[in-house]
Design an enzyme around this catalytic site. Sequence first.
Site, PDB file in Angstrom:
ATOM      1  N   CYS A 202     -21.560 -10.535  -8.711  1.00  0.00           N
ATOM      2  CA  CYS A 202     -20.751 -11.778  -8.616  1.00  0.00           C
ATOM      3  C   CYS A 202     -20.682 -12.495  -7.381  1.00  0.00           C
ATOM      4  CB  CYS A 202     -19.333 -11.058  -9.008  1.00  0.00           C
ATOM      5  SG  CYS A 202     -18.471 -10.301  -7.705  1.00  0.00           S
TER       6      CYS A 202
ATOM      7  N   CYS B 225      -1.707   9.773  -4.373  1.00  0.00           N
ATOM      8  CA  CYS B 225      -1.381   8.551  -3.742  1.00  0.00           C
ATOM      9  C   CYS B 225      -0.008   8.036  -4.200  1.00  0.00           C
ATOM     10  CB  CYS B 225      -2.786   7.535  -3.656  1.00  0.00           C
ATOM     11  SG  CYS B 225      -2.459   6.157  -2.968  1.00  0.00           S
ATOM     12  N   HIS B 226       0.386   7.376  -3.058  1.00  0.00           N
ATOM     13  CA  HIS B 226       1.666   6.407  -3.358  1.00  0.00           C
ATOM     14  C   HIS B 226       1.479   5.322  -4.415  1.00  0.00           C
ATOM     15  CE1 HIS B 226       3.461   7.665   0.589  1.00  0.00           C
ATOM     16  NE2 HIS B 226       2.312   7.665   0.821  1.00  0.00           N
ATOM     17  N   THR B 227       0.292   5.024  -4.613  1.00  0.00           N
ATOM     18  CA  THR B 227       0.319   4.082  -5.843  1.00  0.00           C
ATOM     19  C   THR B 227       0.397   4.567  -7.117  1.00  0.00           C
ATOM     20  OG1 THR B 227      -1.367   2.696  -4.399  1.00  0.00           O
ATOM     21  CG2 THR B 227      -1.134   2.030  -6.630  1.00  0.00           C
TER      22      THR B 227
ATOM     23  N   ARG C 276      -1.679  14.125   2.776  1.00  0.00           N
ATOM     24  CA  ARG C 276      -2.264  14.017   1.324  1.00  0.00           C
ATOM     25  C   ARG C 276      -2.133  15.501   0.665  1.00  0.00           C
ATOM     26  NH1 ARG C 276      -1.718   9.523   0.748  1.00  0.00           N
ATOM     27  NH2 ARG C 276      -3.160   8.061  -0.211  1.00  0.00           N
TER      28      ARG C 276
ATOM     29  N   CYS D 259      -9.522   5.735  -1.209  1.00  0.00           N
ATOM     30  CA  CYS D 259      -8.326   4.844  -1.062  1.00  0.00           C
ATOM     31  C   CYS D 259      -7.998   4.722   0.428  1.00  0.00           C
ATOM     32  CB  CYS D 259      -7.263   5.327  -2.069  1.00  0.00           C
ATOM     33  SG  CYS D 259      -5.952   4.183  -1.993  1.00  0.00           S
TER      34      CYS D 259
ATOM     35  N   HIS E  19      -6.400   8.182  -8.790  1.00  0.00           N
ATOM     36  CA  HIS E  19      -7.549   7.140  -8.573  1.00  0.00           C
ATOM     37  C   HIS E  19      -8.224   7.385  -7.277  1.00  0.00           C
ATOM     38  CE1 HIS E  19      -3.984   5.778  -6.302  1.00  0.00           C
ATOM     39  NE2 HIS E  19      -4.943   5.349  -5.416  1.00  0.00           N
ATOM     40  N   GLU E  20      -7.929   8.559  -6.804  1.00  0.00           N
ATOM     41  CA  GLU E  20      -8.725   9.162  -5.519  1.00  0.00           C
ATOM     42  C   GLU E  20      -9.482  10.339  -5.828  1.00  0.00           C
ATOM     43  OE1 GLU E  20      -6.027   9.625  -2.312  1.00  0.00           O
ATOM     44  OE2 GLU E  20      -5.163   7.765  -2.326  1.00  0.00           O
TER      45      GLU E  20
ATOM     46  N   CYS F 296     -20.276  -4.741  -8.238  1.00  0.00           N
ATOM     47  CA  CYS F 296     -21.181  -4.849  -9.132  1.00  0.00           C
ATOM     48  C   CYS F 296     -22.435  -5.447  -8.281  1.00  0.00           C
ATOM     49  CB  CYS F 296     -20.569  -5.924 -10.158  1.00  0.00           C
ATOM     50  SG  CYS F 296     -20.723  -7.800  -9.752  1.00  0.00           S
TER      51      CYS F 296
ATOM     52  N   ARG G 251     -12.206  -7.157 -13.298  1.00  0.00           N
ATOM     53  CA  ARG G 251     -10.807  -7.109 -12.955  1.00  0.00           C
ATOM     54  C   ARG G 251     -10.022  -7.315 -13.978  1.00  0.00           C
ATOM     55  NH1 ARG G 251     -10.276  -8.214  -7.479  1.00  0.00           N
ATOM     56  NH2 ARG G 251      -7.875  -9.018  -7.298  1.00  0.00           N
TER      57      ARG G 251
ATOM     58  N   CYS H  28     -14.719  -7.741  -5.771  1.00  0.00           N
ATOM     59  CA  CYS H  28     -15.466  -7.854  -6.993  1.00  0.00           C
ATOM     60  C   CYS H  28     -14.804  -8.354  -8.109  1.00  0.00           C
ATOM     61  CB  CYS H  28     -16.009  -6.296  -7.355  1.00  0.00           C
ATOM     62  SG  CYS H  28     -17.288  -6.617  -8.730  1.00  0.00           S
TER      63      CYS H  28
HETATM   64  N1  LIG Z   1      -4.522  -2.709   1.235  1.00  0.00           N
HETATM   65  C1  LIG Z   1      -4.968  -1.742   0.566  1.00  0.00           C
HETATM   66  O1  LIG Z   1      -5.794  -1.863  -0.084  1.00  0.00           O
HETATM   67  C2  LIG Z   1      -4.089  -0.440   0.332  1.00  0.00           C
HETATM   68  C3  LIG Z   1      -4.727   0.702   0.051  1.00  0.00           C
HETATM   69  C4  LIG Z   1      -3.941   1.952  -0.145  1.00  0.00           C
HETATM   70  C5  LIG Z   1      -2.451   1.862   0.558  1.00  0.00           C
HETATM   71  N2  LIG Z   1      -1.878   0.839   0.982  1.00  0.00           N
HETATM   72  C6  LIG Z   1      -0.851   0.440   1.505  1.00  0.00           C
HETATM   73  O2  LIG Z   1      -0.700   0.667   2.589  1.00  0.00           O
HETATM   74  C7  LIG Z   1       0.474   1.242   3.096  1.00  0.00           C
HETATM   75  C8  LIG Z   1       0.366   2.517   3.862  1.00  0.00           C
HETATM   76  O3  LIG Z   1      -0.038   3.556   3.074  1.00  0.00           O
HETATM   77  P1  LIG Z   1       0.007   5.008   3.336  1.00  0.00           P
HETATM   78  O4  LIG Z   1      -0.712   5.891   2.239  1.00  0.00           O
HETATM   79  O5  LIG Z   1      -0.476   5.291   4.789  1.00  0.00           O
HETATM   80  O6  LIG Z   1       1.644   5.330   3.418  1.00  0.00           O
HETATM   81  P2  LIG Z   1       2.512   6.417   4.259  1.00  0.00           P
HETATM   82  O7  LIG Z   1       3.887   6.073   3.552  1.00  0.00           O
HETATM   83  O8  LIG Z   1       1.815   7.678   4.160  1.00  0.00           O
HETATM   84  O9  LIG Z   1       2.601   5.787   5.721  1.00  0.00           O
HETATM   85  C9  LIG Z   1       3.461   4.737   5.873  1.00  0.00           C
HETATM   86  C10 LIG Z   1       4.143   5.030   7.508  1.00  0.00           C
HETATM   87  O10 LIG Z   1       4.769   4.173   7.890  1.00  0.00           O
HETATM   88  C11 LIG Z   1       5.669   4.503   8.904  1.00  0.00           C
HETATM   89  N3  LIG Z   1       6.711   3.442   9.136  1.00  0.00           N
HETATM   90  C12 LIG Z   1       7.911   3.439   7.947  1.00  0.00           C
HETATM   91  N4  LIG Z   1       8.722   2.332   8.722  1.00  0.00           N
HETATM   92  C13 LIG Z   1       8.065   2.336   9.826  1.00  0.00           C
HETATM   93  C14 LIG Z   1       8.554   1.283  10.956  1.00  0.00           C
HETATM   94  N5  LIG Z   1       9.669   0.688  10.736  1.00  0.00           N
HETATM   95  N6  LIG Z   1       7.973   1.258  12.221  1.00  0.00           N
HETATM   96  C15 LIG Z   1       6.663   2.284  12.218  1.00  0.00           C
HETATM   97  N7  LIG Z   1       6.338   2.863  11.218  1.00  0.00           N
HETATM   98  C16 LIG Z   1       7.018   2.711  10.153  1.00  0.00           C
HETATM   99  C17 LIG Z   1       6.265   5.822   8.039  1.00  0.00           C
HETATM  100  O11 LIG Z   1       6.750   6.777   8.918  1.00  0.00           O
HETATM  101  C18 LIG Z   1       4.907   6.450   7.384  1.00  0.00           C
HETATM  102  O12 LIG Z   1       4.154   7.234   8.497  1.00  0.00           O
HETATM  103  C19 LIG Z   1       1.345   1.189   1.847  1.00  0.00           C
HETATM  104  O13 LIG Z   1       1.984   0.066   1.748  1.00  0.00           O
HETATM  105  C20 LIG Z   1       0.368   1.283   0.840  1.00  0.00           C
HETATM  106  O14 LIG Z   1       0.908   0.924  -0.584  1.00  0.00           O
HETATM  107  C21 LIG Z   1      -2.793  -0.394   0.789  1.00  0.00           C
HETATM  108 ZN   LIG Z   2      -4.604   5.477  -3.193  1.00  0.00          ZN
HETATM  109 ZN   LIG Z   3     -18.979  -8.028  -8.024  1.00  0.00          ZN
END
Ligand SMILES: NC(=O)c1ccc[n+]([C@@H]2O[C@H](COP(=O)([O-])OP(=O)(O)OC[C@H]3O[C@@H](n4cnc5c(N)ncnc54)[C@H](O)[C@@H]3O)[C@@H](O)[C@H]2O)c1
Ligand SMILES: [Zn+2]
Ligand SMILES: [Zn+2]
Length: 368
Positions: free
Chosen positions: A95, A40-42, A362, A169, A62-63, A92, A110, A106
Amino acid sequence: MKIRAAVLEEFGAPLAVQELELTEPRAGEVLVRLVACGVCHTDLYTASGADPSGYAPAVLGHEGAGVVEAVGEGVASLAPGDHVVTLFSPQCRECVHCVDERTNLCLAIRAEQNLGHLPDGSTRLRRDGEEVRHFMGCSTFAEYTVMPEIALAKVNPEAPLEHACLFACGLSTGLGAAINTAKVSAGSTCVVFGAGMVGLGAVAGARLQGAERIVCVDLSEERLQLARGQGATDLMLGGPDTVAAILETTGGFGADYTFEATGNVKVMAQAVEAARMGWGLCTIAGVAGKGETLDLIPRWLITGRRVAGSSFGGVKGRDQVPEFVEMAMAGEIDVAPFVSHHLKLDEVNRGFELMEAQDGIRSVIQFG
Ligand SMILES: NC(=O)c1ccc[n+]([C@@H]2O[C@H](COP(=O)([O-])OP(=O)(O)OC[C@H]3O[C@@H](n4cnc5c(N)ncnc54)[C@H](O)[C@@H]3O)[C@@H](O)[C@H]2O)c1
Ligand SMILES: [Zn+2]
Ligand SMILES: [Zn+2]
């Protein structure tokens, strides 16, 4: 026991796959044998050093999805042989947040999790007597891991684990953003910005909720085609004029629901503006860079647009991840198109390269 794991030794350097010592699960903990794990990106964000709260040495990942091998004292909800999906966002069930249906954040573990510790403040990972820290409470780039019982979702043992791991994730985040956070209503119009794992999950979630129109916006034609497969009815290439294009295709009003899944703050602003006056709801799932702020014109809000944020899609993992897995098994969520590459643990850095090249959605590491 001795395990092989991918260790973040130094920020900006490739992960080093090596042998580590993993000690047995203590009270409330579970030993899991990993079968599959998404990259994952993270993980990459932390490995690169861009995340200011990152630490090393640590085992990333983490996935994960795998099989319970042993349980520590007092573990009642899991037993050896159970199939599980790992949860960086635990549940949990006790909480103040867990007992409230409005949030999934949760509070139980943390602080220690953020420090790279298990809930009792120590680590089960060691190398030559030195502690190696856990990552996001998971550390699933490893043959085995020890995790808290409250951070494992027990899933149908018939489910293929190389698909189930994706619910750990991004996929759950997107699905949950549409189902839990926005609660998309049937017959509505939705716009999803971003067609990565999170955005595609939001497209699928909007479809499951009965949305009539689902516009997906991305910069990549290839990814937009994947969105079509998840239920998008309209595809749009993103750019500076996206809001105008959305207004044009929605009779001048904008969408009932918009979703941001790019992590770009300019796109977040577009997503808010593209929500309909009167009642449009913008759900932000993307994670912005450190220190970045979101620039909104207050009039957008006064005229009835609302903004919500969503962490892990508001999913209470032990309850809802097993439900998502069942939905995938029933054919309601099509997971296979998300898995673009299968890797071995030793190829984990290749997973990062593929991600940086935006090659597929992925890469999934398969163990054993
Ligand atoms: N909130 C959460 O719990 C949580 C969990 C996982 C990931 N995320 C976040 O969610 C986001 C997306 O994750 P992902 O794995 O799908 O990432 P990813 O990089 O695979 O997908 C992002 C997409 O956005 C597109 N994009 C970029 N600029 C753009 C624009 N100007 N207009 C339209 N599309 C555009 C890209 O082409 C890409 O396909 C990331 O910021 C990630 O960190 C959040
Ligand atoms: Zn992830
Ligand atoms: Zn909890």
